[in-house]
Motif scaffolding. Structure first.
Motif, mmCIF file in Angstrom:
data_model
loop_
_atom_site.group_PDB
_atom_site.id
_atom_site.type_symbol
_atom_site.label_atom_id
_atom_site.label_comp_id
_atom_site.label_asym_id
_atom_site.label_seq_id
_atom_site.Cartn_x
_atom_site.Cartn_y
_atom_site.Cartn_z
ATOM 1 N N GLN A 1 -6.080 8.750 -0.015
ATOM 2 C CA GLN A 1 -4.916 8.161 0.637
ATOM 3 C C GLN A 1 -4.182 9.204 1.472
ATOM 4 O OE1 GLN A 1 -4.778 4.849 -0.060
ATOM 5 N NE2 GLN A 1 -3.374 4.687 1.670
ATOM 6 N N ARG B 1 -6.319 16.519 2.617
ATOM 7 C CA ARG B 1 -7.251 16.022 1.597
ATOM 8 C C ARG B 1 -8.259 17.108 1.230
ATOM 9 N NH1 ARG B 1 -11.741 11.087 2.177
ATOM 10 N NH2 ARG B 1 -12.714 11.471 0.131
ATOM 11 N N GLU C 1 -5.822 9.764 4.759
ATOM 12 C CA GLU C 1 -5.546 8.782 5.807
ATOM 13 C C GLU C 1 -4.436 9.277 6.730
ATOM 14 O OE1 GLU C 1 -7.150 5.930 6.388
ATOM 15 O OE2 GLU C 1 -8.540 6.358 4.743
ATOM 16 N N SER C 2 -3.527 10.082 6.169
ATOM 17 C CA SER C 2 -2.433 10.638 6.968
ATOM 18 C C SER C 2 -2.813 11.966 7.600
ATOM 19 C CB SER C 2 -1.182 10.830 6.091
ATOM 20 O OG SER C 2 -0.751 9.609 5.537
ATOM 21 N N THR D 1 0.830 -1.198 0.000
ATOM 22 C CA THR D 1 0.000 0.000 0.000
ATOM 23 C C THR D 1 0.865 1.248 0.000
ATOM 24 O OG1 THR D 1 -1.711 -1.166 1.236
ATOM 25 C CG2 THR D 1 -1.820 1.237 1.207
ATOM 26 N N PRO E 1 -6.347 14.429 7.268
ATOM 27 C CA PRO E 1 -7.621 14.788 6.633
ATOM 28 C C PRO E 1 -7.663 16.224 6.130
ATOM 29 C CG PRO E 1 -7.992 13.570 8.676
ATOM 30 C CD PRO E 1 -6.532 13.892 8.634
#
Length: 542
Positions: free
Chosen positions: A421, A430, A424-425, A2, A427
């Motif tokens: 993705q 994003r 995920e680290s 991943t 927000p």
């Protein structure tokens, strides 16, 4: 394995790093076997999807399609998505039009299953200057003549080493990719096939009509061919002119000189001694030695006593075709283009009467594939020559995805999956990455300003951005929606001198909004506000 994106720091600094390294990081992300397989399947199979049912039946295709619009969570909400896809977008009361979340409307608009108009290109990714130039190219020569554009195009496919090998590139670009023995398909480097496919010059050339070729060949040339000698000295123009009348280029220069120098007003001239009437029409296309006559049948003179010179019939046709604003996809399009229709009839010596136009309409609407159709059995070859000017085809009955549609949806899916993705680290990162796209989608919906604000309220990421940038408490969403609207517009005026949502897509204002959101998120200046202090915040000038 991943992919885990690298996010260094948070807030403004973290976003700056991510923006700077996004291309490299996303390229690594797209090499993930699962992501790559999904993108490939979508690209390969979408062309066969003709109905919403077919899209719903293929889970991978549906996953990519939904993901391209940020609707991943609706993958199993099949009945709802089916209603979205089948919405009549011309009806304001249809489901897709009524939802505040405009992602569903954009999704329905893109695939457009409920309309005969077919799929539409998305507007999410802004075309850069290079893309605009590439879309305007019509032939391999156009691309090869622009070295900077050629270099940029080759770099996109990792083929920049071939920049100086223009002969080789021309063979690649003009290959018929449907023929496994074509030049590009025989090359060991698969990137060359992708390069040729991106431009599809072979397909564009096949789709051209004879009229298109005539216009391309003769546009801007008439000032250089004012005499018979001028035309005979230009083999390209001469060959094209002969082909208009289905004449071969096997005739001697002396013979063609006599034809072109014939006075078409004189029945005793050379061209009328020939049994083949096509030569008279060929000469008439230029009328090099045919004076304009006055009402008495004498050569017409202008005010200075010089012979009146008129444009040749071929020049009139080329100019009429160039000036025609509409498309020529059907015989009706041609017949409705009055100037072009009259010029074409005149070029082939067809009387411009109601009866002849009626015959033209019947011939142009006949099917050349049927041996007994009118165009194949009518004895007057002038009408056949007129028919051959065009490339009319039966309209496509199947849905055709516009050029670039598959690539655009796929890229949007990859963009959003990368952002997920990243989320995920962090927000916040994003949300910041997606801000421009999400906001532009609201604006592009074309609704009223208040409706746009309600769409922002209905979008969790946009609500988060505006509430953060406007320094509103987390409990802000619990108050009456009309009051929320009033506060958002008031804060927009206070901080950005505008309450128009459309103004926030301006690059400077958009970047300021993003920066304010990131600073707010990083500092968490407001923290968690209770419902009790909402009124004081609203009433304050904070």
């Amino acid at each position: 394995m991943t992919f885990v994106p690298t996010v260094v720091g948070s807030g403004v600094a973290g976003y700056a790093f991510l923006k700077r390294t996004r291309d490299v990081q996303q390229n690594l992300f797209e090499q993930n076997p699962l992501i790559a397989r999904e993108a490939t399947q979508f690209s390969d199979k979408l062309k066969d999807i003709q109905t919403s049912d077919q899209l719903m039946e293929d889970r991978t295709l549906l996953k990519v399609a939904l993901g391209a619009f940020g609707l991943d969570d609706d993958l199993d909400n099949r009945a709802f998505i089916k209603r979205i896809l089948d919405s009549d977008l011309s009806d304001n009361k249809s489901l897709a039009n009524r939802l505040a979340d405009k992602r569903y409307l954009a999704f329905a608009q893109a695939f457009n299953f409920a309309s005969d108009d077919g799929p539409r290109l998305l507007q999410e990714r802004t075309a850069d200057e290079l893309t605009v130039k590439l879309q305007a190219l019509q032939s391999s020569d156009d691309l090869l003549a622009d070295r900077s554009l050629l270099r940029a195009s080759l770099e996109r496919f990792g083929l920049e080493g071939n920049l100086s090998n223009t002969y080789f590139l021309k063979q690649v670009l003009e290959s018929d990719l449907s023929d496994e023995n074509s030049f590009a398909n025989r090359m060991p480097d698969a990137r060359l096939v992708e390069f040729a496919k991106a431009f599809d010059f072979f397909g564009k050339e096949q789709g051209k009509s004879k009229l298109d070729t005539i216009v391309d060949t003769f546009s801007g040339s008439f000032d250089t061919i004012t005499t018979t000698a001028d035309l005979l000295d230009n083999p390209v123009l001469l060959e094209e002119a002969l082909q208009i009348f289905d004449l071969d280029d096997i005739y001697t220069t002396d013979f063609l000189t006599n034809v072109l120098n014939s006075d078409l007003n004189d029945e005793a001239s050379f061209v009328y001694s020939l049994e083949d009437d096509r030569f008279a029409r060929f000469a008439g296309a230029f009328s090099f030695n045919t004076p304009v006559l006055d009402e008495n049948g004498d050569p017409a003179l202008d005010g200075d006593g010089n012979p009146v010179v008129e444009k040749s019939r071929l020049q009139v046709l080329v100019e009429a075709a160039s000036a025609s604003s509409g498309s020529l996809d059907s015989p009706d399009d041609f017949l409705d283009a009055t100037a072009l229709r009259d010029a074409a009839l005149d070029l082939f010596g067809i009387a411009n009467t109601v009866a002849s136009r009626g015959l033209v309409e019947r011939i142009l609407n006949s099917d050349p594939e049927v041996a007994t159709s009118l165009v194949n059995v009518y004895p007057d070859e002038r009408f056949t020559a007129l028919f051959n000017l065009f490339n009319f085809r039966e309209p496509e009955t199947a849905r055709v995805y516009p050029e670039g549609f598959v690539e655009q949806v796929t890229q949007n899916y990859l963009d959003r999956q990368f952002e997920i993705q990243v989320g995920e680290s962090d927000p916040t990162m994003r949300v910041a990455l997606a801000l421009e796209r999400e906001l532009k989608q609201v604006v592009d919906a074309g609704t009223s300003n208040d409706a746009s604000w309600f769409s922002i309220m209905a979008s969790p990421p946009l609500r988060e951005v505006f509430e953060g940038a406007f320094r509103l408490p987390s409990s802000f969403g619990s108050i009456d929606v009309d009051q929320q609207l009033s506060v958002l517009k008031s804060r927009a005026e206070q901080f950005y001198d505008t309450s128009e949502v459309a103004d926030f897509v301006d690059p400077e204002r958009l970047e300021s909004l993003r920066q304010s959101y990131l600073l707010s998120s990083s500092a968490q200046s407001l923290g968690s506000s209770s419902g009790a202090n909402i009124a004081s915040i609203i009433l304050s000038g904070f």
